[in-house]
Design a protein around this motif. Structure first.
Motif, PDB file in Angstrom:
ATOM      1  N   UNK A  68      85.452   0.749  42.447  1.00 20.48           N
ATOM      2  CA  UNK A  68      86.557   0.805  41.365  1.00 20.48           C
ATOM      3  C   UNK A  68      86.634  -0.581  40.441  1.00 20.48           C
ATOM      4  N   UNK A  69      86.457  -1.996  41.213  1.00 19.34           N
ATOM      5  CA  UNK A  69      86.613  -3.076  40.404  1.00 19.34           C
ATOM      6  C   UNK A  69      85.420  -3.188  39.557  1.00 19.34           C
ATOM      7  N   UNK A  70      84.179  -2.492  40.032  1.00 17.78           N
ATOM      8  CA  UNK A  70      82.824  -2.644  39.380  1.00 17.78           C
ATOM      9  C   UNK A  70      83.073  -1.958  38.090  1.00 17.78           C
ATOM     10  N   UNK A  71      83.683  -0.510  38.149  1.00 17.28           N
ATOM     11  CA  UNK A  71      83.957   0.526  37.223  1.00 17.28           C
ATOM     12  C   UNK A  71      84.882  -0.127  36.030  1.00 17.28           C
ATOM     13  N   UNK A  73      85.010  -3.450  35.622  1.00 17.21           N
ATOM     14  CA  UNK A  73      84.313  -4.563  34.933  1.00 17.21           C
ATOM     15  C   UNK A  73      83.342  -4.000  34.015  1.00 17.21           C
ATOM     16  N   UNK A  74      82.801  -2.809  34.187  1.00 17.82           N
ATOM     17  CA  UNK A  74      82.123  -2.182  33.214  1.00 17.82           C
ATOM     18  C   UNK A  74      82.671  -1.831  31.811  1.00 17.82           C
ATOM     19  N   UNK A  75      84.087  -1.207  32.168  1.00 23.29           N
ATOM     20  CA  UNK A  75      84.482  -0.637  30.761  1.00 23.29           C
ATOM     21  C   UNK A  75      85.264  -1.953  30.156  1.00 23.29           C
ATOM     22  N   UNK A  76      85.528  -3.121  31.000  1.00 20.37           N
ATOM     23  CA  UNK A  76      85.902  -4.177  30.113  1.00 20.37           C
ATOM     24  C   UNK A  76      84.936  -4.815  29.243  1.00 20.37           C
ATOM     25  N   UNK A  77      83.791  -4.675  30.111  1.00 12.43           N
ATOM     26  CA  UNK A  77      82.494  -5.207  29.151  1.00 12.43           C
ATOM     27  C   UNK A  77      82.112  -4.293  28.055  1.00 12.43           C
ATOM     28  N   UNK A  78      82.482  -3.191  27.915  1.00 16.44           N
ATOM     29  CA  UNK A  78      82.038  -2.218  26.743  1.00 16.44           C
ATOM     30  C   UNK A  78      81.253  -1.271  27.312  1.00 16.44           C
ATOM     31  N   UNK A  79      80.899  -1.252  28.337  1.00 16.84           N
ATOM     32  CA  UNK A  79      79.795  -0.141  29.001  1.00 16.84           C
ATOM     33  C   UNK A  79      80.359   1.180  29.007  1.00 16.84           C
ATOM     34  N   UNK A  80      80.023   2.215  28.050  1.00 13.88           N
ATOM     35  CA  UNK A  80      80.613   3.440  28.043  1.00 13.88           C
ATOM     36  C   UNK A  80      79.749   4.597  28.783  1.00 13.88           C
ATOM     37  N   UNK A  81      78.866   4.236  29.641  1.00 17.04           N
ATOM     38  CA  UNK A  81      78.018   4.990  30.245  1.00 17.04           C
ATOM     39  C   UNK A  81      79.109   6.104  30.861  1.00 17.04           C
ATOM     40  N   UNK A  82      78.627   7.182  31.131  1.00 19.05           N
ATOM     41  CA  UNK A  82      79.201   7.983  31.966  1.00 19.05           C
ATOM     42  C   UNK A  82      79.295   7.717  33.351  1.00 19.05           C
ATOM     43  N   UNK A  83      80.371   7.628  34.264  1.00 21.06           N
ATOM     44  CA  UNK A  83      80.534   7.235  35.586  1.00 21.06           C
ATOM     45  C   UNK A  83      81.372   8.292  36.322  1.00 21.06           C
ATOM     46  N   UNK A  95      91.713   7.872  43.241  1.00 18.87           N
ATOM     47  CA  UNK A  95      91.548   8.817  42.342  1.00 18.87           C
ATOM     48  C   UNK A  95      92.317   8.431  41.053  1.00 18.87           C
ATOM     49  N   UNK A  96      93.264   8.014  41.091  1.00 19.33           N
ATOM     50  CA  UNK A  96      94.084   7.687  39.763  1.00 19.33           C
ATOM     51  C   UNK A  96      93.468   6.630  39.197  1.00 19.33           C
ATOM     52  N   UNK A  97      93.115   5.410  39.877  1.00 15.20           N
ATOM     53  CA  UNK A  97      92.725   4.505  39.175  1.00 15.20           C
ATOM     54  C   UNK A  97      91.183   4.736  38.862  1.00 15.20           C
ATOM     55  N   UNK A  98      90.472   5.449  39.348  1.00 12.31           N
ATOM     56  CA  UNK A  98      88.933   5.683  38.814  1.00 12.31           C
ATOM     57  C   UNK A  98      89.317   6.496  37.554  1.00 12.31           C
ATOM     58  N   UNK A  99      90.207   7.557  37.490  1.00  6.23           N
ATOM     59  CA  UNK A  99      90.347   8.167  36.062  1.00  6.23           C
ATOM     60  C   UNK A  99      90.863   7.274  35.323  1.00  6.23           C
ATOM     61  N   UNK A 100      91.671   6.500  35.486  1.00  8.58           N
ATOM     62  CA  UNK A 100      92.394   5.421  34.444  1.00  8.58           C
ATOM     63  C   UNK A 100      91.344   4.541  33.914  1.00  8.58           C
ATOM     64  N   UNK A 101      90.417   4.088  34.735  1.00 14.72           N
ATOM     65  CA  UNK A 101      89.039   3.365  34.324  1.00 14.72           C
ATOM     66  C   UNK A 101      88.104   4.055  33.521  1.00 14.72           C
TER      67      UNK A 101
END
Length: 232
Positions: A68-71, A73-83, A95-101
């Motif tokens: 979840x932390x890695x996800x 990090x990716x979003x903050x860095x602009x990585x928009x790949x489907x995860x 679950x909520x945190x994953x969807x929020x990220x």
């Protein structure tokens, strides 16, 4: 017609046995290619940037941190790949945190091969017809978001009338309430597909929800036909 490009998948999973099983399940689809497998957050981050996959399947519990932390990090860095998360973490907070990220799907281990195939199908449906294009019209945006608009004078898109009748008939013939998974096995559909048809029957009044509470205290979502004309 030019065939669609393969879905390039990166697995981030520290259990090598599970990673092999997931790879085998994914590559049953000739249109899927697993381009890499990482066993840690650091490896996953490096491979995601180097390989630029179309889809990343990410575990939560990794030896050097949280998926979840890695996800995040990716979003903050602009990585928009489907995860999509594939994990044993079944608590609502994860679950909520994953969807929020920005995770677009979440599979709780153990899961079925049909559910994994449904995840890949959802990813394919989200891919814009002209990737990299500057704009989307509303119809294409709705498809990317998974919105199913109502068809004029008929069933919602994604609901096939013949499949709907099979589901309705199986539900009428069932001795009592059934889960989406059980009904899907009866008519040869994945749990998610059966669930979509059952939810449509609930909306149209042809089925009702029948919640049962097991030992875990969690409600099981069961469905019961409101038309017993075919009941045995």
């Amino acid at each position: 017609m030019t065939p669609a490009p393969p879905v390039r998948v990166l697995l981030v999973e520290d259990d090598q046995r599970v990673a092999r099983v997931n790879r085998d399940l994914l590559e049953r689809d000739p249109g899927v290619h697993v381009v890499g497998s990482a066993a840690s957050c650091a490896q996953g981050d490096a491979l995601a940037r180097a390989l630029q996959p179309d889809l990343i399947l990410l575990d939560v519990h990794l030896p050097d941190g949280s998926g979840l932390g890695l996800l995040h990090h990716w979003r903050a860095a602009g990585l928009l790949t489907d995860v999509a998360l594939i994990t044993a973490a079944d608590d609502e907070a994860s679950v909520r945190l994953a969807l929020a990220h920005g995770a677009f799907d979440y599979l709780i281990k153990p899961f079925t091969g049909a559910r994994l195939a449904e995840l890949v199908a959802r990813h394919r449906a989200r891919r814009p017809a002209h990737e990299g294009g500057p704009r989307l019209d509303q119809a294409e945006l709705d498809r990317v978001l998974g919105v199913i608009p109502s068809a004029v004078g008929g069933l919602p898109r994604g609901i096939d009338p013949h499949t709907l009748e099979r589901v309705a008939a199986a539900l009428r013939a069932a001795a009592g309430s059934v889960s989406a998974e059980d009904l899907g096995e009866r008519v040869g559909l994945s749990r998610v597909t059966a669930w979509r048809y059952l939810e449509h029957l609930v909306r149209t009044g042809e089925a009702s929800l029948d919640h049962h509470y097991g030992q875990s205290g969690r409600p099981a979502k069961l469905y019961l036909s409101t038309d017993t004309s075919d009941a045995r």
